[in-house]
Write a protein that holds these residues in place. Structure first.
Motif, mmCIF file in Angstrom:
data_model
loop_
_atom_site.group_PDB
_atom_site.id
_atom_site.type_symbol
_atom_site.label_atom_id
_atom_site.label_comp_id
_atom_site.label_asym_id
_atom_site.label_seq_id
_atom_site.Cartn_x
_atom_site.Cartn_y
_atom_site.Cartn_z
ATOM 1 N N PRO A 37 9.650 15.805 -6.803
ATOM 2 C CA PRO A 37 10.552 16.771 -6.929
ATOM 3 C C PRO A 37 11.128 16.924 -8.442
ATOM 4 O O PRO A 37 11.567 18.070 -8.866
ATOM 5 N N PHE A 38 11.162 15.854 -9.259
ATOM 6 C CA PHE A 38 11.583 16.027 -10.758
ATOM 7 C C PHE A 38 10.414 16.497 -11.528
ATOM 8 O O PHE A 38 10.603 16.494 -12.726
ATOM 9 N N ILE A 39 9.131 16.516 -11.265
ATOM 10 C CA ILE A 39 7.936 16.569 -11.888
ATOM 11 C C ILE A 39 7.870 18.131 -12.415
ATOM 12 O O ILE A 39 7.720 18.473 -13.612
ATOM 13 N N GLY A 40 8.095 19.179 -11.571
ATOM 14 C CA GLY A 40 8.343 20.395 -11.914
ATOM 15 C C GLY A 40 7.164 21.353 -11.493
ATOM 16 O O GLY A 40 7.269 22.276 -10.876
ATOM 17 N N ALA A 97 0.832 -1.286 -0.019
ATOM 18 C CA ALA A 97 -0.085 0.091 0.000
ATOM 19 C C ALA A 97 0.923 1.280 0.085
ATOM 20 O O ALA A 97 0.542 2.111 -0.634
ATOM 21 N N LEU A 98 2.171 1.403 0.456
ATOM 22 C CA LEU A 98 2.764 2.365 0.768
ATOM 23 C C LEU A 98 3.652 2.622 -0.525
ATOM 24 O O LEU A 98 4.425 3.671 -0.700
ATOM 25 N N LEU A 118 -0.438 13.794 -13.684
ATOM 26 C CA LEU A 118 0.101 12.080 -13.786
ATOM 27 C C LEU A 118 -0.308 11.401 -12.679
ATOM 28 O O LEU A 118 -0.423 10.255 -12.905
ATOM 29 N N THR A 119 -0.625 11.889 -11.526
ATOM 30 C CA THR A 119 -1.083 10.997 -10.638
ATOM 31 C C THR A 119 -2.457 10.542 -10.936
ATOM 32 O O THR A 119 -2.720 9.488 -10.739
ATOM 33 N N VAL A 154 6.932 6.074 -4.124
ATOM 34 C CA VAL A 154 7.462 6.341 -5.719
ATOM 35 C C VAL A 154 6.869 7.724 -5.857
ATOM 36 O O VAL A 154 7.661 8.632 -6.314
ATOM 37 N N ALA A 155 5.639 8.139 -5.493
ATOM 38 C CA ALA A 155 5.137 9.448 -5.863
ATOM 39 C C ALA A 155 5.956 10.347 -5.114
ATOM 40 O O ALA A 155 6.468 11.597 -5.643
#
Length: 176
Positions: free
Chosen positions: A31-34, A19-20, A42-43, A25-26
């Motif tokens: 920090p790399f998404i912007g 579950a975690l 994306l989520t 991963v999210a």
């Protein structure tokens, strides 16, 4: 020597890692998404994809677990439903409340067509091979190929342009 009848059962272990893992991963990817908006998009898209995979896996599992049938023709039925809905939805007006009513009618028509096709498919193709798994796989894959080729012959390869009802257009922007 103590009796085993009164022995306590081992306590079930609570395993939180499955579950975690998506949350971890999210958190690592954030920090790399912007931007918050891109991260939210994306989520939500990944949750939708996961939900679709869950539904497909559940369909295969239920069909096999409850009926002992390996049916790999599900994708063909989804395609038939999409094209059946398209046939009805083409008659929708460009805008207005009536467009939403035609959209609902298209969904209902797709369900009826898929239900009828599924009944015939099961009676003609699947029922004769109950209990023979290899033959079930072959016959359902073959049936799916035939259905997909019939759709190709009926509708062709050109994209069909349909605009969604007005209430389904647009987007939500988070943050920014």
């Amino acid at each position: 020597q103590p009796s085993m009848t009164g022995a306590a059962l081992p306590k079930p272990r609570l395993d939180l890692w499955p579950a975690l893992t998506p949350l971890l991963v999210a958190a690592l990817a954030a920090p790399f998404i912007g931007s918050v908006s891109t991260f939210a998009t994306l989520t939500l898209a990944s949750l939708a994809m996961g939900a679709m995979l869950f539904i497909m896996a559940s369909g295969l599992t239920l069909a096999f677990g409850m009926m002992d049938v390996l049916n790999f023709g599900h994708g063909a039925f989804i395609a038939v439903g999409a094209f059946a809905a398209t046939v009805v939805y083409r008659f929708a007006p460009v805008d207005g409340a009536l467009q939403l009513l035609v959209f609902a009618a298209a969904l209902g028509f797709a369900a009826l067509v898929c239900g009828a096709l599924g009944f015939v498919y099961e009676k003609l193709l699947v029922a004769p091979v109950y209990g023979r798994h290899l033959e079930q796989i072959l016959i359902t894959l073959g049936g799916a190929i035939v259905i997909e080729q019939l759709l190709l012959a009926l509708f062709g390869t050109e994209p069909i342009d349909l605009s969604p009802p007005a209430m389904f257009r647009g987007s939500l922007v988070f943050g920014e």
